[in-house]
Design a protein around this motif. Structure first.
Motif, short mmCIF file in Angstrom:
data_model
loop_
_atom_site.label_atom_id
_atom_site.label_comp_id
_atom_site.label_asym_id
_atom_site.label_seq_id
_atom_site.Cartn_x
_atom_site.Cartn_y
_atom_site.Cartn_z
N ALA A 181 0.82 -1.21 0.00
CA ALA A 181 0.00 0.00 0.00
C ALA A 181 0.86 1.26 0.00
CB ALA A 181 -0.92 0.00 1.21
N ARG A 182 0.45 2.24 -0.79
CA ARG A 182 1.15 3.52 -0.84
C ARG A 182 0.58 4.48 0.19
NH1 ARG A 182 3.61 5.49 -6.26
NH2 ARG A 182 3.18 7.45 -5.21
N ARG A 183 1.43 5.39 0.64
CA ARG A 183 1.00 6.39 1.61
C ARG A 183 -0.11 7.28 1.06
NH1 ARG A 183 6.27 9.22 4.46
NH2 ARG A 183 6.18 8.05 6.42
N ASP A 184 -0.02 7.63 -0.22
CA ASP A 184 -0.97 8.58 -0.79
C ASP A 184 -2.25 7.93 -1.29
OD1 ASP A 184 -0.15 7.27 -3.07
OD2 ASP A 184 0.82 9.01 -4.01
N GLY A 185 -2.39 6.63 -1.08
CA GLY A 185 -3.60 5.96 -1.48
C GLY A 185 -3.70 5.65 -2.96
N SER A 186 -2.62 5.85 -3.72
CA SER A 186 -2.64 5.54 -5.14
C SER A 186 -2.88 4.05 -5.35
CB SER A 186 -1.31 5.95 -5.79
OG SER A 186 -1.12 7.33 -5.69
N PRO A 187 -3.42 3.69 -6.51
CA PRO A 187 -3.75 2.27 -6.75
C PRO A 187 -2.50 1.39 -6.76
CG PRO A 187 -4.86 3.70 -8.34
CD PRO A 187 -3.87 4.56 -7.61
N VAL A 188 -2.64 0.20 -6.19
CA VAL A 188 -1.61 -0.84 -6.26
C VAL A 188 -2.30 -2.13 -6.67
CG1 VAL A 188 -0.22 0.28 -4.48
CG2 VAL A 188 -1.83 -1.52 -3.83
N GLU A 189 -1.51 -3.14 -7.00
CA GLU A 189 -2.07 -4.42 -7.41
C GLU A 189 -2.88 -5.04 -6.27
OE1 GLU A 189 -3.51 -6.80 -9.39
OE2 GLU A 189 -1.71 -6.43 -10.62
N TYR A 233 10.66 5.05 1.19
CA TYR A 233 10.10 5.58 2.44
C TYR A 233 9.00 6.61 2.16
CZ TYR A 233 9.75 8.47 6.62
OH TYR A 233 9.27 9.19 7.68
N GLU A 234 9.26 7.52 1.22
CA GLU A 234 8.28 8.57 0.93
C GLU A 234 7.00 8.00 0.33
OE1 GLU A 234 10.50 11.19 -1.55
OE2 GLU A 234 11.45 12.24 0.14
N ARG A 235 7.13 6.95 -0.48
CA ARG A 235 5.95 6.39 -1.13
C ARG A 235 5.19 5.40 -0.25
NH1 ARG A 235 7.92 4.95 -7.34
NH2 ARG A 235 8.12 7.11 -8.06
N PHE A 236 5.94 4.61 0.55
CA PHE A 236 5.30 3.49 1.25
C PHE A 236 5.40 3.57 2.77
CE2 PHE A 236 6.67 2.08 -2.94
CZ PHE A 236 5.49 1.58 -3.45
N GLY A 237 6.20 4.47 3.30
CA GLY A 237 6.33 4.58 4.74
C GLY A 237 7.48 3.75 5.29
N ARG A 238 7.49 3.60 6.60
CA ARG A 238 8.60 2.94 7.29
C ARG A 238 8.55 1.43 7.12
NH1 ARG A 238 11.10 6.06 11.16
NH2 ARG A 238 11.74 4.17 12.25
N ASP A 239 9.73 0.84 7.30
CA ASP A 239 9.85 -0.62 7.46
C ASP A 239 9.30 -1.40 6.27
OD1 ASP A 239 10.94 -0.15 10.00
OD2 ASP A 239 8.97 -0.17 10.94
N ILE A 240 9.73 -1.02 5.07
CA ILE A 240 9.34 -1.77 3.87
C ILE A 240 10.57 -2.44 3.27
CG2 ILE A 240 8.05 -1.68 1.69
CD1 ILE A 240 6.37 -0.99 4.02
N GLY A 241 11.52 -2.80 4.10
CA GLY A 241 12.67 -3.56 3.64
C GLY A 241 13.87 -2.73 3.23
N GLY A 242 13.84 -1.43 3.49
CA GLY A 242 14.95 -0.58 3.08
C GLY A 242 16.03 -0.39 4.11
N ASP A 243 16.14 -1.31 5.08
CA ASP A 243 17.19 -1.22 6.09
C ASP A 243 18.50 -1.74 5.50
OD1 ASP A 243 15.05 -0.48 7.59
OD2 ASP A 243 15.06 -2.22 8.90
N ILE A 244 19.61 -1.04 5.82
CA ILE A 244 20.93 -1.43 5.34
C ILE A 244 21.88 -1.47 6.54
CG2 ILE A 244 22.83 -0.88 3.78
CD1 ILE A 244 20.26 -1.50 2.30
N PRO A 245 22.67 -2.54 6.70
CA PRO A 245 23.61 -2.61 7.82
C PRO A 245 24.74 -1.59 7.68
CG PRO A 245 23.21 -4.79 6.88
CD PRO A 245 22.65 -3.79 5.93
#
Length: 465
Positions: free
Chosen positions: A78-86, A314-326
């Motif tokens: 789901a996108r933060r802005d409510g845009s359509p997703v599959e 982060y801007e499109r989908f919010g926090r914790d969507i797999g973008g963590d890097i060690p």
């Protein structure tokens, strides 16, 4: 799975590993840290479909598909802005199947294939041609009462499962479980990041919510600390035994009350620079250690992740969507203020995790091998592969031994992968112990006892379960 998956290739050592594994394969699962949704067990509603259960919540799947150019929108995120997703879950499943080759030799594939085979009786390989058959088989099973969350909890042989819950949330699902008659043990874990990190989204509002929940004046330093302590007690009353801290670094501080109060006031007014925010987080770790000595909650520290590194995601989908890097993490200097105050106190248990493997032998094992308050958490997030688990044992046992580690925890949002993850850890540990037996460094009876420690007794003891 083949009976000898992850066991040594050498026949003699493999035979030892088989015997060791036989002592732990059927032990109950202790799950002291993870991200299962307590609503699953409070509501006990059927899981809606295979994709929502197995694909969308799994960061390992999402990040690898995204790395090959597949938009997260196409995977139903789901996108933060409510845009359509599959929204066609079968279409998302087919996309995973068409790209299954991307997961060769990854732990995600190991967990998923074991889940397919042991839970859903799926024995054919996922691919474009088999996608619909496998989807239909899993979907059919999910409609059965035996696949409701509570039934799966019992089938998985889970003794206790801890969720991870924000400090300023009301814990309604946990309260419902506590008041109900189901015997499954699901307990909360106190995660205060949103109310101790001045750089967190909504920090000021989160602190106000903390005050509203507790009736404390969280505009003052004294009232804020009282509110944090009160919420810890609320978690403990619902069975919680631990706290969890996902800080950017392991920095700790030991400031005077007036210095800490000034930092807190600046945080509420939005006046802290990044260095001030880091100092406030550092002070709060020390405050949490003090509170743990008072209330008995075990501390867990998960530093070293540059969270949400991908700004666009982060801007499109919010926090914790797999973008963590060690990234590299210092523990020796960073923990010194906290350890100077509490490191020698047996009443404190602080479990340290890392994403920086170089720290295992250089810093973490020597620290845990000396300070009574410290224990080593198992490899997690990027390191929870069979290879990294083996490296962990090889680089920490020589200095910290086994007793200064806490066995295994699954740390997952993917509920159905929990048995597979524990099984992988048990197989890896038995393979390591078998090698020690074959090299005449342990006798087999000691190795069997240690295997049970790692799989069951150590996590239960460390987390006071």
């Amino acid at each position: 799975m083949h009976q000898d998956t992850l066991f040594p290739a050498d026949p003699q050592t493999r035979a030892i590993a088989r015997r060791l594994y036989g002592t732990v394969a059927g032990l109950k699962l202790i799950c002291p840290h993870g991200h299962a949704d307590p609503a699953w067990f409070a509501d006990n509603a059927a899981f809606p479909d295979p994709t929502s259960l197995l694909v969308i919540p799994d960061h390992y799947i999402l990040r690898l598909l995204y790395s090959q150019g597949i938009p997260l929108e196409a995977l139903g995120v789901a996108r933060r802005d409510g845009s359509p997703v599959e929204t066609d879950k079968r279409a998302i499943w087919r996309k995973l199947a068409a790209h299954w080759h991307l997961f060769r030799a990854t732990p995600a594939r190991l967990w998923l294939e074991q889940t397919f085979a042991t839970l859903f009786d799926v024995t054919e390989t996922l691919r474009a041609g088999s996608a619909d058959r496998i989807y239909d088989r899993i979907a059919e099973r999910l409609e059965q009462p035996a696949y409701r969350p509570r039934a799966l909890f019992e089938r998985f042989n889970i003794e206790v499962l801890a969720t991870t819950d924000a400090a300023h949330t009301p814990l309604d699902q946990h309260q419902a479980l506590h008041n109900g008659d189901w015997k499954g043990r699901v307990i909360p874990t106190f995660r205060p990041d949103a109310v101790v990190d001045p750089e967190a989204d909504g920090f000021v509002a989160n602190v106000a919510a903390l005050g509203a929940l507790t009736g404390e004046d969280t505009t003052s330093w004294r009232g804020y600390l009282a509110a944090v302590a009160a919420r810890r007690q609320a978690f403990k009353a619902l069975g919680g035994t631990a706290t969890d801290h996902g800080h950017p670094s392991a920095a700790t501080a030991d400031l005077s009350a007036s210095e800490a109060a000034n930092l807190f006031e600046d945080a509420l007014r939005g006046r802290l620079e990044p260095t001030g925010a880091e100092q406030f987080r550092a002070q709060m770790l020390t405050e949490m250690a003090r509170m743990s000595i008072e209330d008995g909650l075990v501390m867990q520290l998960h530093p070293g992740a540059w969270r949400d590194h991908n700004r666009l995601v982060y801007e499109r989908f919010g926090r914790d969507i797999g973008g963590d890097i060690p990234r590299p993490t210092d523990y020796v200097a960073a923990l010194k203020p906290l350890l100077d105050r509490f490191g020698n106190d047996n009443r404190l248990t602080l479990i340290l995790f890392t994403l920086d493997e170089t720290a295992f032998s250089r810093e973490l094992a020597p620290l845990a091998g000396h300070y009574p308050a410290l224990r080593l958490g198992p490899p997690w997030w990027f390191l929870d592969s069979p290879e990294a688990m083996t490296r962990f044992r090889e680089t920490t046992t020589e200095t910290a031994g086994f007793a200064n580690t806490v066995g295994f925890n699954d740390d997952t949002r993917a509920f159905c992968s929990i048995p597979a993850r524990h099984d992988v850890a048990r197989r890896v540990d038995c393979a390591y112990l078998a090698r020690l037996v074959a090299e005449h460094r342990l006798d087999e009876e000691e190795a069997m006892e240690t295997a049970v420690d790692l799989a069951y007794r150590l996590p239960k003891r460390a987390y006071r379960l």
